[in-house]
Design an enzyme around this catalytic site. Structure first.
Site, PDB file in Angstrom:
ATOM      1  N   HIS A   7      72.999   2.398  27.228  1.00 36.73           N
ATOM      2  CA  HIS A   7      73.645   3.109  28.268  1.00 36.73           C
ATOM      3  C   HIS A   7      74.608   2.061  28.853  1.00 36.73           C
ATOM      4  O   HIS A   7      74.928   0.998  28.634  1.00 36.73           O
ATOM      5  CB  HIS A   7      72.187   3.102  29.429  1.00 36.73           C
ATOM      6  CG  HIS A   7      71.592   2.122  29.824  1.00 36.73           C
ATOM      7  ND1 HIS A   7      70.510   1.559  29.339  1.00 36.73           N
ATOM      8  CD2 HIS A   7      71.987   1.153  31.172  1.00 36.73           C
ATOM      9  CE1 HIS A   7      69.976   0.636  30.024  1.00 36.73           C
ATOM     10  NE2 HIS A   7      70.767   0.364  30.848  1.00 36.73           N
ATOM     11  N   GLU A  43      66.542   5.217  39.865  1.00 34.08           N
ATOM     12  CA  GLU A  43      67.453   5.569  39.050  1.00 34.08           C
ATOM     13  C   GLU A  43      67.287   6.769  38.293  1.00 34.08           C
ATOM     14  O   GLU A  43      66.310   7.603  38.420  1.00 34.08           O
ATOM     15  CB  GLU A  43      67.509   4.358  37.714  1.00 34.08           C
ATOM     16  CG  GLU A  43      66.162   4.343  37.247  1.00 34.08           C
ATOM     17  CD  GLU A  43      65.914   3.466  36.085  1.00 34.08           C
ATOM     18  OE1 GLU A  43      65.927   2.216  36.366  1.00 34.08           O
ATOM     19  OE2 GLU A  43      65.974   3.804  35.059  1.00 34.08           O
ATOM     20  N   GLN A  60      73.086   5.635  33.388  1.00 31.85           N
ATOM     21  CA  GLN A  60      72.025   5.239  34.108  1.00 31.85           C
ATOM     22  C   GLN A  60      72.677   4.945  35.629  1.00 31.85           C
ATOM     23  O   GLN A  60      73.478   3.927  35.939  1.00 31.85           O
ATOM     24  CB  GLN A  60      71.516   3.746  33.737  1.00 31.85           C
ATOM     25  CG  GLN A  60      70.196   3.413  34.532  1.00 31.85           C
ATOM     26  CD  GLN A  60      69.745   2.136  34.080  1.00 31.85           C
ATOM     27  OE1 GLN A  60      70.482   1.019  34.080  1.00 31.85           O
ATOM     28  NE2 GLN A  60      68.372   1.892  33.629  1.00 31.85           N
ATOM     29  N   HIS A  84      76.458  -2.588  34.616  1.00 31.56           N
ATOM     30  CA  HIS A  84      76.279  -3.337  33.287  1.00 31.56           C
ATOM     31  C   HIS A  84      76.391  -2.319  32.311  1.00 31.56           C
ATOM     32  O   HIS A  84      76.379  -1.183  32.599  1.00 31.56           O
ATOM     33  CB  HIS A  84      74.697  -4.084  33.507  1.00 31.56           C
ATOM     34  CG  HIS A  84      73.813  -3.026  33.727  1.00 31.56           C
ATOM     35  ND1 HIS A  84      73.115  -2.395  34.724  1.00 31.56           N
ATOM     36  CD2 HIS A  84      72.958  -2.319  32.585  1.00 31.56           C
ATOM     37  CE1 HIS A  84      72.059  -1.725  34.441  1.00 31.56           C
ATOM     38  NE2 HIS A  84      71.882  -1.470  33.054  1.00 31.56           N
ATOM     39  N   GLU A 134      72.754  -6.154  28.998  1.00 30.09           N
ATOM     40  CA  GLU A 134      71.412  -5.861  28.967  1.00 30.09           C
ATOM     41  C   GLU A 134      70.893  -5.437  26.950  1.00 30.09           C
ATOM     42  O   GLU A 134      71.677  -4.668  26.621  1.00 30.09           O
ATOM     43  CB  GLU A 134      70.896  -4.719  29.844  1.00 30.09           C
ATOM     44  CG  GLU A 134      69.419  -4.100  29.605  1.00 30.09           C
ATOM     45  CD  GLU A 134      69.300  -2.817  30.430  1.00 30.09           C
ATOM     46  OE1 GLU A 134      69.830  -2.685  31.388  1.00 30.09           O
ATOM     47  OE2 GLU A 134      68.001  -2.275  30.268  1.00 30.09           O
TER      48      GLU A 134
END
Lengths: 146, 146
Positions: A7, A43, A60, A84, A134
């Protein structure tokens, strides 16, 4: 081994407004939504495509739910935008250990719970060319609720 | 219709060093590299996964080749990090026209040439929640060289 772009995490001030922007502009629909109290965010996951490792790629959208969350602090400094990126792996523990051995700072001693019951960790952006990165292992299908 | 995350564009000061970081840390290899004189960048495409629309998702690493390029100006202001995100579509012209009709500023009157002979345009980040957003139609396979 990292096998997909899982994502792109986008920080926003108003989740409902941002969800509506992505729906109205591109036709992307909410696949899942939740509050992650530990991360301090509300989220929405928008599924964009499936991937050849059996997973999927999402946007996301993240809205902070408390002022001391990392996303709230990031928004105060940077304004809205890409917060991110996340790569998917079948084994976040092994990949995090391997990447740590290479000298990249891993932010959690053990993976924590991310979207849809996934297990996640983050790599320090200063060790990753300015990109907060991530690593994600999805929950097994039988335990995934959306 | 936008059917995939085509790539994440990451701006860097030193392309060779950044390519080596992604190879050494994650095992990602360069799939294609080129200089785009019009955009003023040298770039490397790292293929991460294939997608269910017949395309793929890449990381696009970007180093400016001249000081007046938009990426050079962006780096001077922001430092290294995620510069833009890109969605893939079979028809960038139709999607750009449709999105323009919705009131989002499209930065090019006509799509320009992007990586690997693709046709691309950009949407104004101020109309997209701070996210510089690219639309991409890949070149037909027979004209794609890498």
């Amino acid at each position: 081994m990292l096998t997909r772009i899982d994502h792109i995490g986008i920080a926003c001030f108003d989740l409902d407004k941002t969800v509506e922007f992505y729906r109205a502009t591109y036709g992307f629909e909410v696949y899942h939504s939740e509050v992650n109290e530990e991360q301090g965010v509300r989220e929405a996951m928008l599924k964009i495509n499936s991937t050849d490792d059996g997973g999927a790629s999402y946007l996301q959208l993240l809205e902070p739910v408390r002022e001391d969350s990392t996303v709230a602090k990031w928004l105060a400094k940077n304004g809205e935008g890409v917060h991110h990126i996340a790569f998917g792996t079948a084994d976040v523990d092994a990949d995090a250990a391997d990447i740590k051995d290479k000298g990249v700072r891993v932010l959690y001693p053990e993976p924590r719970i991310g979207s849809m019951g996934s297990r996640i960790t983050f790599l320090h952006p200063k060790d990753c060319g300015g990109v907060l990165t991530e690593l994600v292992t999805s929950a097994p299908p039988e335990s995934s609720e959306h």
